[in-house]
Design a protein around this motif. Structure first.
Motif, PDB file in Angstrom:
ATOM      1  N   GLU A 176       0.819  -1.217   0.000  1.00 39.05           N
ATOM      2  CA  GLU A 176       0.000   0.000   0.000  1.00 39.05           C
ATOM      3  C   GLU A 176       0.850   1.264   0.000  1.00 39.05           C
ATOM      4  OE1 GLU A 176      -3.778  -2.216   2.199  1.00 39.05           O
ATOM      5  OE2 GLU A 176      -2.256  -1.173   3.386  1.00 39.05           O
ATOM      6  N   TYR A 177       1.967   1.246   0.694  1.00 38.95           N
ATOM      7  CA  TYR A 177       2.886   2.395   0.628  1.00 38.95           C
ATOM      8  C   TYR A 177       3.398   2.594  -0.794  1.00 38.95           C
ATOM      9  CZ  TYR A 177       3.666   3.687   5.566  1.00 38.95           C
ATOM     10  OH  TYR A 177       3.536   4.168   6.852  1.00 38.95           O
ATOM     11  N   ILE A 178       3.823   1.481  -1.428  1.00 32.94           N
ATOM     12  CA  ILE A 178       4.380   1.593  -2.775  1.00 32.94           C
ATOM     13  C   ILE A 178       3.314   2.014  -3.767  1.00 32.94           C
ATOM     14  CG2 ILE A 178       5.382   0.252  -4.674  1.00 32.94           C
ATOM     15  CD1 ILE A 178       6.945  -1.325  -2.536  1.00 32.94           C
ATOM     16  N   TRP A 179       2.138   1.400  -3.712  1.00 30.22           N
ATOM     17  CA  TRP A 179       1.079   1.709  -4.666  1.00 30.22           C
ATOM     18  C   TRP A 179       0.536   3.122  -4.505  1.00 30.22           C
ATOM     19  CZ3 TRP A 179      -1.878  -3.512  -3.720  1.00 30.22           C
ATOM     20  CH2 TRP A 179      -1.130  -4.564  -4.266  1.00 30.22           C
ATOM     21  N   SER A 180       0.611   3.657  -3.283  1.00 34.71           N
ATOM     22  CA  SER A 180       0.113   5.021  -3.066  1.00 34.71           C
ATOM     23  C   SER A 180       1.159   6.087  -3.398  1.00 34.71           C
ATOM     24  CB  SER A 180      -0.339   5.187  -1.613  1.00 34.71           C
ATOM     25  OG  SER A 180       0.759   5.045  -0.728  1.00 34.71           O
ATOM     26  N   GLY A 181       2.351   5.648  -3.807  1.00 31.67           N
ATOM     27  CA  GLY A 181       3.390   6.597  -4.201  1.00 31.67           C
ATOM     28  C   GLY A 181       4.198   7.169  -3.060  1.00 31.67           C
ATOM     29  N   ALA A 182       4.115   6.578  -1.880  1.00 34.54           N
ATOM     30  CA  ALA A 182       4.782   7.144  -0.705  1.00 34.54           C
ATOM     31  C   ALA A 182       6.294   7.209  -0.842  1.00 34.54           C
ATOM     32  CB  ALA A 182       4.420   6.334   0.541  1.00 34.54           C
ATOM     33  N   ILE A 183       6.886   6.276  -1.599  1.00 31.97           N
ATOM     34  CA  ILE A 183       8.347   6.320  -1.745  1.00 31.97           C
ATOM     35  C   ILE A 183       8.753   6.627  -3.186  1.00 31.97           C
ATOM     36  CG2 ILE A 183       8.714   4.753   0.206  1.00 31.97           C
ATOM     37  CD1 ILE A 183       9.386   2.535  -1.802  1.00 31.97           C
ATOM     38  N   ASP A 351       7.951  -2.616   6.790  1.00 31.69           N
ATOM     39  CA  ASP A 351       6.821  -1.735   6.472  1.00 31.69           C
ATOM     40  C   ASP A 351       6.968  -0.373   7.142  1.00 31.69           C
ATOM     41  OD1 ASP A 351       6.345  -2.600   9.089  1.00 31.69           O
ATOM     42  OD2 ASP A 351       4.173  -2.556   8.840  1.00 31.69           O
ATOM     43  N   ARG A 352       8.172  -0.044   7.572  1.00 33.26           N
ATOM     44  CA  ARG A 352       8.430   1.251   8.212  1.00 33.26           C
ATOM     45  C   ARG A 352       8.962   2.234   7.184  1.00 33.26           C
ATOM     46  NH1 ARG A 352      12.848   2.283  13.078  1.00 33.26           N
ATOM     47  NH2 ARG A 352      12.766   4.571  13.030  1.00 33.26           N
ATOM     48  N   LEU A 353       8.254   3.329   6.999  1.00 38.55           N
ATOM     49  CA  LEU A 353       8.641   4.346   6.037  1.00 38.55           C
ATOM     50  C   LEU A 353       9.767   5.198   6.602  1.00 38.55           C
ATOM     51  CD1 LEU A 353       8.150   5.813   3.351  1.00 38.55           C
ATOM     52  CD2 LEU A 353       6.312   7.102   4.479  1.00 38.55           C
ATOM     53  N   LEU A 354      10.817   5.386   5.813  1.00 38.11           N
ATOM     54  CA  LEU A 354      11.969   6.195   6.189  1.00 38.11           C
ATOM     55  C   LEU A 354      12.281   7.178   5.081  1.00 38.11           C
ATOM     56  CD1 LEU A 354      14.290   3.329   7.548  1.00 38.11           C
ATOM     57  CD2 LEU A 354      12.999   4.987   8.925  1.00 38.11           C
ATOM     58  N   PRO A 355      12.928   8.329   5.404  1.00 38.56           N
ATOM     59  CA  PRO A 355      13.295   8.778   6.751  1.00 38.56           C
ATOM     60  C   PRO A 355      12.067   9.208   7.553  1.00 38.56           C
ATOM     61  CG  PRO A 355      13.790  10.476   5.153  1.00 38.56           C
ATOM     62  CD  PRO A 355      13.331   9.285   4.361  1.00 38.56           C
ATOM     63  N   GLU A 356      12.288   9.506   8.812  1.00 36.42           N
ATOM     64  CA  GLU A 356      11.175   9.852   9.697  1.00 36.42           C
ATOM     65  C   GLU A 356      10.417  11.071   9.193  1.00 36.42           C
ATOM     66  OE1 GLU A 356      10.066   8.050  11.994  1.00 36.42           O
ATOM     67  OE2 GLU A 356      11.714   6.617  12.212  1.00 36.42           O
ATOM     68  N   VAL A 362       3.700  11.618   5.258  1.00 33.31           N
ATOM     69  CA  VAL A 362       2.786  10.705   4.568  1.00 33.31           C
ATOM     70  C   VAL A 362       1.742  10.099   5.498  1.00 33.31           C
ATOM     71  CG1 VAL A 362       2.678   8.483   3.347  1.00 33.31           C
ATOM     72  CG2 VAL A 362       4.461  10.157   2.765  1.00 33.31           C
ATOM     73  N   GLY A 363       2.162   9.725   6.707  1.00 37.22           N
ATOM     74  CA  GLY A 363       1.255   9.020   7.619  1.00 37.22           C
ATOM     75  C   GLY A 363       1.068   7.578   7.190  1.00 37.22           C
ATOM     76  N   ASP A 364       0.003   6.954   7.639  1.00 40.81           N
ATOM     77  CA  ASP A 364      -0.269   5.565   7.258  1.00 40.81           C
ATOM     78  C   ASP A 364      -0.753   5.499   5.818  1.00 40.81           C
ATOM     79  OD1 ASP A 364       0.401   4.423   9.702  1.00 40.81           O
ATOM     80  OD2 ASP A 364      -1.604   4.776  10.526  1.00 40.81           O
ATOM     81  N   PRO A 365      -0.437   4.406   5.123  1.00 42.69           N
ATOM     82  CA  PRO A 365      -0.908   4.280   3.744  1.00 42.69           C
ATOM     83  C   PRO A 365      -2.397   3.980   3.707  1.00 42.69           C
ATOM     84  CG  PRO A 365       0.134   2.233   4.421  1.00 42.69           C
ATOM     85  CD  PRO A 365       0.334   3.215   5.554  1.00 42.69           C
ATOM     86  N   PRO A 366      -3.071   4.322   2.612  1.00 40.16           N
ATOM     87  CA  PRO A 366      -4.490   3.970   2.480  1.00 40.16           C
ATOM     88  C   PRO A 366      -4.646   2.457   2.370  1.00 40.16           C
ATOM     89  CG  PRO A 366      -3.623   4.801   0.392  1.00 40.16           C
ATOM     90  CD  PRO A 366      -2.547   5.018   1.418  1.00 40.16           C
ATOM     91  N   LYS A 367      -5.663   1.901   2.989  1.00 38.60           N
ATOM     92  CA  LYS A 367      -5.882   0.455   2.926  1.00 38.60           C
ATOM     93  C   LYS A 367      -6.493   0.083   1.574  1.00 38.60           C
ATOM     94  CE  LYS A 367      -6.081  -0.710   7.811  1.00 38.60           C
ATOM     95  NZ  LYS A 367      -6.822  -1.418   8.882  1.00 38.60           N
TER      96      LYS A 367
END
Length: 446
Positions: A176-183, A351-356, A362-367
């Motif tokens: 979900e992090y990857i699919w939502s574009g978080a990184i 599943d920990r997003l870095l850096p802090e 970003v917060g938590d990824p969308p489910k």
């Protein structure tokens, strides 16, 4: 005989194991009729276990919470008797072939033998229409993984590989992090395991001593399709993982745990190349042909696909570790087993997003994915007509195992290998191609 190529409670918590979210639904034809594979009248499966000296003991205990245990099979009579004592009425076998041929009430089979016997047990069970749970890696060779995928597709029964972390919350968050574009766009994957040689002996030659076979062990059945060799306690129990004829080294042991989520999130197919460096570089043949190296680094290159750029995946074991990312300063995150997925705008350590700072932004990824009822529960529900398990052989496990095991071929040949995804062969090494599908001992086949 040689097999033919066809037209693969957790011991630890893996933050970076695969996602295992299943959206496809199927109902096995076996479940709708009166054939093997159908739950019994009280909707309880009749389950058999093959290999119960290690994880198999735990696996069958999970199934026994809700299902019937009707058969226990192990070539070591000590293990078979100890485990069967917990399940009154379960028949005891040494030979899985005898068990599957004679005991007609078996619906599902759980396989936890040494790696070199995974495929022969799994193949026979699938051909007989059984549901199958098989420990990781699904198979011992790339060719076996391709064959098992085909057999599973034909059988249409419920299958699951034993990479338990794929059912975890963390595995879903990675996707979900990857699919939502978080990184951002992913360009690198680093995965590691620090399994020590004293836990998984390797970098050693074959022993010269030939002690007698213990009276509790059927050594011929333990060897199965592997080449003939004298018994020695350095192989059984547990210590077989580092021996090429029986195990798949640290990469085969842990790779299907660590890399599952990345393969799902990024929809990784075949790499275009794989190469390795290891402590085998100066070792003599009597070591390199027998056991995996003490330490290795394996590099896979996956080509661009759609809007996804080229991805370089590196595996490290035996104390080898990636460089610490600049964004982390001197923080060492590489203890134990884990995976780091690096994108243009951040990275995931498990599943920990870095850096802090990026995590706070970003917060938590969308489910986006359904949550799992549990790794074993996925399989049991699928046996009764539920959704396909997250690490089923056809959609995920066989391909993941095959790619992981390609890395061992690079280690053994000490060459940079180029892969033809259409012909399913290396383009530049006959030696490597011979290792895709090693021959079986006479009397054994898929």
């Amino acid at each position: 005989m040689a097999h033919t190529h066809p037209s693969a409670m957790s011991r630890r918590s893996f933050l970076a194991a695969g996602s295992g979210a299943a959206v496809a639904m199927y109902v096995s034809a076996k479940t709708l009729g009166l054939e093997p594979g159908q739950p019994s009248a009280n909707n309880r499966l009749n389950v058999a276990a093959v290999g119960v000296g290690g994880m198999g003991r735990h696996d069958i205990a999970q199934a026994a919470k809700t299902e019937n245990v009707v058969a226990i099979c192990d070539v070591d009579s000590r293990f078979a008797e100890q485990v069967a004592a917990q399940y009154p009425g379960a028949k005891i076998y040494a030979d899985f072939r005898k068990m599957l041929e004679e005991q007609k009430d078996i619906d599902a089979v759980m396989v936890a033998t040494p790696d070199h016997n995974h495929a022969v047990v799994t193949a026979m069970a699938l051909k007989l229409g059984k549901h199958v749970f098989c420990q990781k890696p699904l198979t011992h060779s790339v060719g076996e993984a391709l064959a098992i995928k085909e057999l599973a597709a034909q059988a249409k029964t419920a299958t699951q590989m034993g990479n338990q972390g794929q059912a975890s919350e963390g595995a879903r968050r990675i996707c979900e992090y990857i699919w939502s574009g978080a990184i951002g766009k992913v360009r690198e994957i680093h995965s590691w395991s620090n399994r020590r040689p004293d836990i998984s002996p390797r970098g050693i030659p074959r022993p010269k001593e030939t002690p007698p076979v213990p009276d509790y062990l059927n050594w011929d059945l333990w060897l199965g399709p592997a080449p003939e060799r004298p018994y020695h306690p350095c192989y059984h129990p547990f210590a077989w993982r580092g021996w090429w004829d029986f195990g798949t080294g640290v990469l085969g042991d842990i790779g299907c745990h660590n890399l599952s989520a990345a393969f799902k999130a990024l929809k990784l197919k075949w790499p275009v190349s794989v190469e390795a460096c290891s402590t085998h570089w100066s070792a003599p043949p009597e070591i390199t042909r027998e056991t995996a190296p003490i330490a290795s680094i394996v590099t896979y290159v996956f080509p661009p696909e759609g809007d996804r750029p080229e991805i370089v995946l590196r595996w490290y074991d035996g104390g080898m570790m990636p460089p610490i990312p600049k964004a982390l300063g001197d923080q060492n995150i590489f203890d134990g087993d884990g995976t780091l997925i690096v994108g243009d705008e951040g990275m995931l350590w498990g599943d920990r997003l870095l850096p802090e700072s990026r995590a706070k932004e970003v917060g938590d990824p969308p489910k986006m994915l359904p949550r799992s009822p549990g790794h074993y529960e996925e399989w049991i529900q699928a046996c009764k007509g539920g959704p396909a398990p997250g690490s089923n052989f056809v959609d995920h496990a066989a391909h993941l195992a095959a790619v992981v095991l390609m890395g061992n071929i690079a280690i053994r040949t000490q060459k940079k290998l180029f892969w033809d995804a259409e012909k399913l062969r290396f383009t530049n090494s006959d030696e490597a191609n011979a290792l895709l599908n090693p021959p079986y001992r006479n009397g054994w086949s898929l």
